[in-house]
Design an enzyme around this catalytic site. Structure first.
Site, short mmCIF file in Angstrom:
data_model
loop_
_atom_site.label_atom_id
_atom_site.label_comp_id
_atom_site.label_asym_id
_atom_site.label_seq_id
_atom_site.Cartn_x
_atom_site.Cartn_y
_atom_site.Cartn_z
N ASP A 24 14.96 32.83 -14.18
CA ASP A 24 16.28 32.90 -13.56
C ASP A 24 17.22 33.69 -14.49
O ASP A 24 17.28 33.41 -15.70
CB ASP A 24 16.78 31.46 -13.39
CG ASP A 24 18.05 31.36 -12.57
OD1 ASP A 24 18.28 32.21 -11.69
OD2 ASP A 24 18.80 30.38 -12.79
N ASP A 32 18.79 40.34 -13.55
CA ASP A 32 20.20 40.24 -13.19
C ASP A 32 20.98 41.39 -13.81
O ASP A 32 21.42 41.32 -14.96
CB ASP A 32 20.74 38.88 -13.66
CG ASP A 32 22.22 38.72 -13.34
OD1 ASP A 32 22.82 39.66 -12.77
OD2 ASP A 32 22.78 37.66 -13.67
N GLU A 91 20.19 41.06 -8.28
CA GLU A 91 21.52 40.60 -7.84
C GLU A 91 22.48 41.77 -7.74
O GLU A 91 22.52 42.64 -8.61
CB GLU A 91 22.07 39.55 -8.84
CG GLU A 91 23.44 39.03 -8.45
CD GLU A 91 23.83 37.75 -9.22
OE1 GLU A 91 22.94 36.90 -9.45
OE2 GLU A 91 25.00 37.62 -9.57
N HIS A 140 28.89 29.96 -10.61
CA HIS A 140 28.13 28.97 -11.38
C HIS A 140 29.04 27.86 -11.90
O HIS A 140 30.23 28.08 -12.10
CB HIS A 140 27.44 29.64 -12.58
CG HIS A 140 26.32 30.56 -12.19
ND1 HIS A 140 26.31 31.89 -12.50
CD2 HIS A 140 25.18 30.33 -11.51
CE1 HIS A 140 25.20 32.45 -12.03
NE2 HIS A 140 24.50 31.52 -11.41
O1 G3H Z 1 22.68 30.28 -13.67
C1 G3H Z 1 22.01 29.45 -14.25
C2 G3H Z 1 22.51 28.33 -15.00
O2 G3H Z 1 23.33 27.46 -14.32
C3 G3H Z 1 23.04 28.68 -16.35
O3 G3H Z 1 21.98 28.35 -17.12
O4 G3H Z 1 22.92 27.47 -19.26
O5 G3H Z 1 20.47 27.72 -18.82
O6 G3H Z 1 21.87 29.75 -19.17
P1 G3H Z 1 21.84 28.34 -18.70
P1 13P Z 2 25.06 25.99 -9.90
O1 13P Z 2 25.82 26.11 -11.18
O2 13P Z 2 25.97 25.94 -8.74
O3 13P Z 2 24.10 24.84 -9.89
O4 13P Z 2 24.19 27.34 -9.74
C1 13P Z 2 22.97 27.48 -10.41
C2 13P Z 2 22.43 28.85 -10.37
O5 13P Z 2 22.88 29.74 -9.66
C3 13P Z 2 21.29 29.13 -11.24
O6 13P Z 2 20.86 30.45 -11.17
ZN ZN Z 3 22.50 31.77 -10.91
#
Ligand code: G3H
Ligand code: 13P
Ligand code: ZN
Length: 305
Positions: free
Chosen positions: A81, A103, A133, A178
């Site tokens: 991700d 991304d 994205e 986020h």
């Molecule tokens: O978009 C993804 C997460 O909510 C942020 O994740 O704190 O593991 O980088 P991370």
């Molecule tokens: P949230 O912060 O809304 O849970 O989104 C998570 C996200 O987009 C991870 O890639």
């Molecule tokens: Zn995300």
């Protein structure tokens, strides 16, 4: 069985439901989402960010997921991700991830295309699927039309982006963001834009920043000492609408973090005598599992595996 996101998402797109991509950050999150998928008979996307790789270790994550996923009768994908660079992508593909997100949303259009194309080339060789994205995740309250046009996903640009990069799935910006503070006032998403994007694209669409920030969980966390005043997420009816308009993958991290934190706080407060980590974390794991099961039912992925 371990499969790619492409396989999971094409079925979802054809049958108009969505599959959650749940971010794991520790053993308990992993166990919670696996148990939820088994109980709901849902396909599962296990999402791992670069910061989780740094925290938990790539080999630990891959060994854990591979051992479990290979034995599971459900389709499971191991997905990177928010990969930001080619090195991380290469490392994850080599380690056995079945899907990667590149991304480049912070880059200029042409730079995002160039980076994404490079990743698609690398991934296609190995049969790995790629999500990219386009547009910036940000709330749209108190924004002008010009501001929205500047950062939300433009449907025509999305068509060109997908044609030129050949990505398997596209994350779109329609007003989600986020974290736990998504809206100050009434939650608002640009559904007209989503509709227009869907009309132009034939690949699965992804909604990031889709946590609902349940107020009962916020209240519980605050009752036991958290400071989460004003936290607010995407209402469930907006999620249902987004799925009906063509979203096939929904990313959830914050709601798991909140359930974990609220329950750990509660457990420590009501049982001050305990100090065994397993006793502290079991109720939190159970709370996260319940959150994930409810998401699977909301997204329509229950009983689709
Ligand atoms: O978009 C993804 C997460 O909510 C942020 O994740 O704190 O593991 O980088 P991370
Ligand atoms: P949230 O912060 O809304 O849970 O989104 C998570 C996200 O987009 C991870 O890639
Ligand atoms: Zn995300």
């Amino acid at each position: 069985m371990l499969v790619t996101n492409k396989e999971i998402l094409l079925s979802a797109m054809r049958q108009s439901y969505a599959v959650g991509a749940f971010n794991i950050s520790n053993l308990e999150t992993f166990q919670a989402i696996v148990e939820a998928a088994k109980e709901e008979h849902s396909p599962l996307i296990i999402a791992v960010t670069p910061s989780t790789i740094k925290y938990a270790g790539l080999n630990n994550i891959v060994s854990l997921v591979m051992t479990t996923a290979k034995q599971m009768p459900l389709p499971v994908s191991l997905h990177l991700d928010h990969g930001k660079d080619v090195e991380t992508i290469k490392m994850c593909i080599k380690a056995g991830f079945t899907s990667v997100m590149i991304d480049g949303s912070h880059l200029k259009f042409e730079e995002n295309i160039a980076l994404t194309k490079k990743v698609v080339e690398l991934a296609q060789e190995k049969g790995i699927s790629v999500e990219a994205e386009l547009g910036r995740l940000a709330g749209i309250e108190e924004t002008t039309v010009e501001e929205r046009e500047a950062f939300l996903t433009d449907p025509e640009a999305a068509r060109e982006f997908v044609d030129r990069t050949e990505v398997d799935a596209l994350a779109v910006a329609i007003g989600t963001s986020h974290g736990a503070y998504k809206f100050k006032g009434e939650p608002k998403l640009d559904f007209e834009r989503l509709k227009a994007i869907k009309e132009k694209l034939g690949i699965p669409l992804v909604l990031h920043g889709a946590s609902s920030v349940p107020q009962d969980i916020i209240e519980k966390a605050n009752r036991y000492g958290a400071k989460l005043k004003g936290a607010r997420g995407v209402p469930e009816e907006h999620i249902r609408k987004a799925i009906s308009l063509g979203i096939s993958k929904i990313n959830i991290d914050t709601d798991l973090r909140l359930a974990f934190t609220a329950t750990v706080r509660e457990t420590l407060a009501i049982s001050p005598e305990i100090f065994d980590p397993r006793k502290i974390l079991s109720p939190a794991r159970q709370a996260m599992k319940e959150v994930v099961k409810a998401k699977m039912r909301l997204f329509g992925s229950s009983h689709k595996a």
